[in-house]
Design a protein around this motif. Structure first.
Motif, PDB file in Angstrom:
ATOM      1  N   THR A   1       0.866  -1.178   0.000  1.00  0.00           N
ATOM      2  CA  THR A   1       0.000   0.000   0.000  1.00  0.00           C
ATOM      3  C   THR A   1       0.897   1.220   0.000  1.00  0.00           C
ATOM      4  N   SER A   2       0.698   2.086  -0.991  1.00  0.00           N
ATOM      5  CA  SER A   2       1.559   3.254  -1.170  1.00  0.00           C
ATOM      6  C   SER A   2       0.723   4.530  -1.109  1.00  0.00           C
ATOM      7  N   ALA A   3       1.338   5.605  -0.611  1.00  0.00           N
ATOM      8  CA  ALA A   3       0.635   6.891  -0.570  1.00  0.00           C
ATOM      9  C   ALA A   3       0.441   7.470  -1.967  1.00  0.00           C
ATOM     10  N   SER A   4       1.249   7.023  -2.933  1.00  0.00           N
ATOM     11  CA  SER A   4       1.140   7.523  -4.307  1.00  0.00           C
ATOM     12  C   SER A   4       1.544   6.413  -5.263  1.00  0.00           C
ATOM     13  N   GLU A   5       1.253   6.619  -6.535  1.00  0.00           N
ATOM     14  CA  GLU A   5       1.606   5.625  -7.541  1.00  0.00           C
ATOM     15  C   GLU A   5       3.116   5.394  -7.575  1.00  0.00           C
ATOM     16  N   LEU A   6       3.526   4.144  -7.761  1.00  0.00           N
ATOM     17  CA  LEU A   6       4.936   3.816  -7.896  1.00  0.00           C
ATOM     18  C   LEU A   6       5.293   3.704  -9.374  1.00  0.00           C
ATOM     19  N   SER A   7       6.435   4.258  -9.732  1.00  0.00           N
ATOM     20  CA  SER A   7       6.910   4.123 -11.106  1.00  0.00           C
ATOM     21  C   SER A   7       7.426   2.705 -11.332  1.00  0.00           C
ATOM     22  N   ALA A   8       7.668   2.365 -12.585  1.00  0.00           N
ATOM     23  CA  ALA A   8       8.202   1.035 -12.902  1.00  0.00           C
ATOM     24  C   ALA A   8       9.552   0.837 -12.224  1.00  0.00           C
ATOM     25  N   ASP A   9      10.397   1.864 -12.218  1.00  0.00           N
ATOM     26  CA  ASP A   9      11.710   1.753 -11.557  1.00  0.00           C
ATOM     27  C   ASP A   9      11.548   1.533 -10.058  1.00  0.00           C
ATOM     28  N   GLN A  10      10.608   2.256  -9.441  1.00  0.00           N
ATOM     29  CA  GLN A  10      10.396   2.092  -8.002  1.00  0.00           C
ATOM     30  C   GLN A  10       9.891   0.691  -7.672  1.00  0.00           C
ATOM     31  N   ARG A  11       9.017   0.146  -8.525  1.00  0.00           N
ATOM     32  CA  ARG A  11       8.530  -1.217  -8.314  1.00  0.00           C
ATOM     33  C   ARG A  11       9.680  -2.221  -8.426  1.00  0.00           C
ATOM     34  N   ASP A  12      10.535  -2.026  -9.440  1.00  0.00           N
ATOM     35  CA  ASP A  12      11.668  -2.938  -9.625  1.00  0.00           C
ATOM     36  C   ASP A  12      12.617  -2.875  -8.433  1.00  0.00           C
ATOM     37  N   GLN A  13      12.878  -1.661  -7.940  1.00  0.00           N
ATOM     38  CA  GLN A  13      13.777  -1.506  -6.796  1.00  0.00           C
ATOM     39  C   GLN A  13      13.190  -2.166  -5.551  1.00  0.00           C
ATOM     40  N   LEU A  14      11.871  -1.964  -5.336  1.00  0.00           N
ATOM     41  CA  LEU A  14      11.228  -2.555  -4.163  1.00  0.00           C
ATOM     42  C   LEU A  14      11.232  -4.078  -4.261  1.00  0.00           C
ATOM     43  N   ALA A  15      10.925  -4.615  -5.441  1.00  0.00           N
ATOM     44  CA  ALA A  15      10.938  -6.067  -5.624  1.00  0.00           C
ATOM     45  C   ALA A  15      12.329  -6.631  -5.367  1.00  0.00           C
ATOM     46  N   GLY A  16      13.361  -5.900  -5.824  1.00  0.00           N
ATOM     47  CA  GLY A  16      14.734  -6.337  -5.602  1.00  0.00           C
ATOM     48  C   GLY A  16      15.102  -6.352  -4.126  1.00  0.00           C
ATOM     49  N   LYS A  17      14.695  -5.313  -3.392  1.00  0.00           N
ATOM     50  CA  LYS A  17      14.982  -5.253  -1.955  1.00  0.00           C
ATOM     51  C   LYS A  17      14.269  -6.367  -1.201  1.00  0.00           C
ATOM     52  N   LEU A  18      13.013  -6.616  -1.565  1.00  0.00           N
ATOM     53  CA  LEU A  18      12.254  -7.671  -0.891  1.00  0.00           C
ATOM     54  C   LEU A  18      12.830  -9.048  -1.217  1.00  0.00           C
ATOM     55  N   ARG A  19      13.282  -9.203  -2.445  1.00  0.00           N
ATOM     56  CA  ARG A  19      13.919 -10.477  -2.791  1.00  0.00           C
ATOM     57  C   ARG A  19      15.170 -10.681  -1.939  1.00  0.00           C
ATOM     58  N   GLY A  20      15.915  -9.605  -1.706  1.00  0.00           N
ATOM     59  CA  GLY A  20      17.090  -9.708  -0.854  1.00  0.00           C
ATOM     60  C   GLY A  20      16.742 -10.065   0.576  1.00  0.00           C
ATOM     61  N   ILE A  21      15.615  -9.529   1.067  1.00  0.00           N
ATOM     62  CA  ILE A  21      15.195  -9.805   2.443  1.00  0.00           C
ATOM     63  C   ILE A  21      14.702 -11.240   2.593  1.00  0.00           C
ATOM     64  N   TYR A  22      13.859 -11.686   1.641  1.00  0.00           N
ATOM     65  CA  TYR A  22      13.181 -12.974   1.795  1.00  0.00           C
ATOM     66  C   TYR A  22      13.863 -14.116   1.040  1.00  0.00           C
ATOM     67  N   GLY A  23      14.827 -13.797   0.202  1.00  0.00           N
ATOM     68  CA  GLY A  23      15.576 -14.834  -0.483  1.00  0.00           C
ATOM     69  C   GLY A  23      14.822 -15.565  -1.566  1.00  0.00           C
ATOM     70  N   ARG A  24      13.793 -14.926  -2.130  1.00  0.00           N
ATOM     71  CA  ARG A  24      13.019 -15.544  -3.220  1.00  0.00           C
ATOM     72  C   ARG A  24      12.372 -14.445  -4.057  1.00  0.00           C
TER      73      ARG A  24
END
Length: 275
Positions: free
Chosen positions: A210-233
């Protein structure tokens, strides 16, 4: 349906039926038709208590159970569906309900295979998420779809009227079947389970953002990358916008919530000051 909710005998039965489903799907069978027919049988067995018990009676002859299914459904279901149904009822299940749960799992799997083969699996996953959020935000709609006293066909028609032409046929079939056979927790929970099933087919875990504003494609990619690093998948992001957060994000993966929103920080500060 999560296999961990099944008893041991039913898990073994489902594994054998899944093997037969895989064999049938590797043939020329149409997975969309197969999935639709399996889920139609789920509806039949849900309505017909006596039939459900007869095809799940573990003490009876498996050949007799297979013969019963074939006699009843020949001409109503195609040979691929009959082959999978015979394999399922020929196994020993812990209860009639768990047989029906297993058939539901097989039907959903076939439909998701159809979306996967058509290259639409990610779109189906996103559509299921969007429908879940719509239902979450409309309490009257959630009540109408969860009403166990309402005729199943009425609820299916409501889903069709709302989403036909706006969602993939696989999405519609999954949601219509869900509202027809709602059990346990509400429709919103069931829809989230379908989202997870689709994500698992893509070998991903689901992050609800849930975001306060729309996420750009780059922001989504960065967030997915960080979460992958946290959860290992790999992570499948599903994002909705809520300006009430004032800024930042709230991320939910399974039972874990990461609240980086301004609203969440202010609430935490208020709690500390009140302590």
């Amino acid at each position: 349906m999560a296999t961990e909710t099944l008893h041991a005998a039913s898990r073994e039965a489902l594994a054998a039926a899944e093997k037969r489903l895989d064999e049938v799907l590797r043939s020329d069978a149409d997975p969309a038709t197969l999935g639709t027919e399996l889920l139609a049988v789920v509806g039949l067995l849900t309505r017909e208590t006596g039939l459900r018990r007869a095809v799940a009676e573990g003490s009876s002859d498996p050949a007799a159970r297979k013969g019963l299914v074939r006699r009843l459904l020949t001409g109503k279901a195609a040979e691929p569906a009959l082959a999978v149904l015979e394999a399922a009822v020929g196994e020993r299940w812990s209860s009639p309900r768990e047989l029906v749960d297993g058939l539901e799992s097989l039907g959903r799997s076939a439909l998701l295979t159809s979306a996967e083969k058509a290259g639409n699996l990610e779109a189906v996953e996103d559509e299921l998420f969007r429908i879940a959020r719509i239902v979450d935000g409309e309490p009257e709609l959630e009540r109408a779809l969860s009403d166990q006293t309402a005729p199943p066909e009425t609820k299916r028609r409501l889903v069709h009227d709302l989403f036909a032409g706006k969602a993939d046929g696989v999405t519609l079939a999954l949601v219509e079947q869900l509202v027809e056979r709602r059990k346990g927790r509400g429709i919103g929970f069931g829809l989230d389970r379908l989202v997870k099933l689709a994500a698992q087919r893509r070998e991903r875990s689901v992050a609800y953002v849930t975001s306060a504003s729309e996420l750009s494609a780059d922001q989504r990619d960065q967030l997915a990358g960080k979460l992958r690093g946290i959860y290992g998948r790999p992570i499948a992001l599903h994002v909705e916008v809520d300006p009430r957060l004032r800024g930042g994000l709230v991320v939910r993966v399974g039972d874990e919530v990461i609240d980086g929103s301004v609203a969440g920080q202010l609430e935490a500060l208020r709690r500390r000051l009140a302590a």
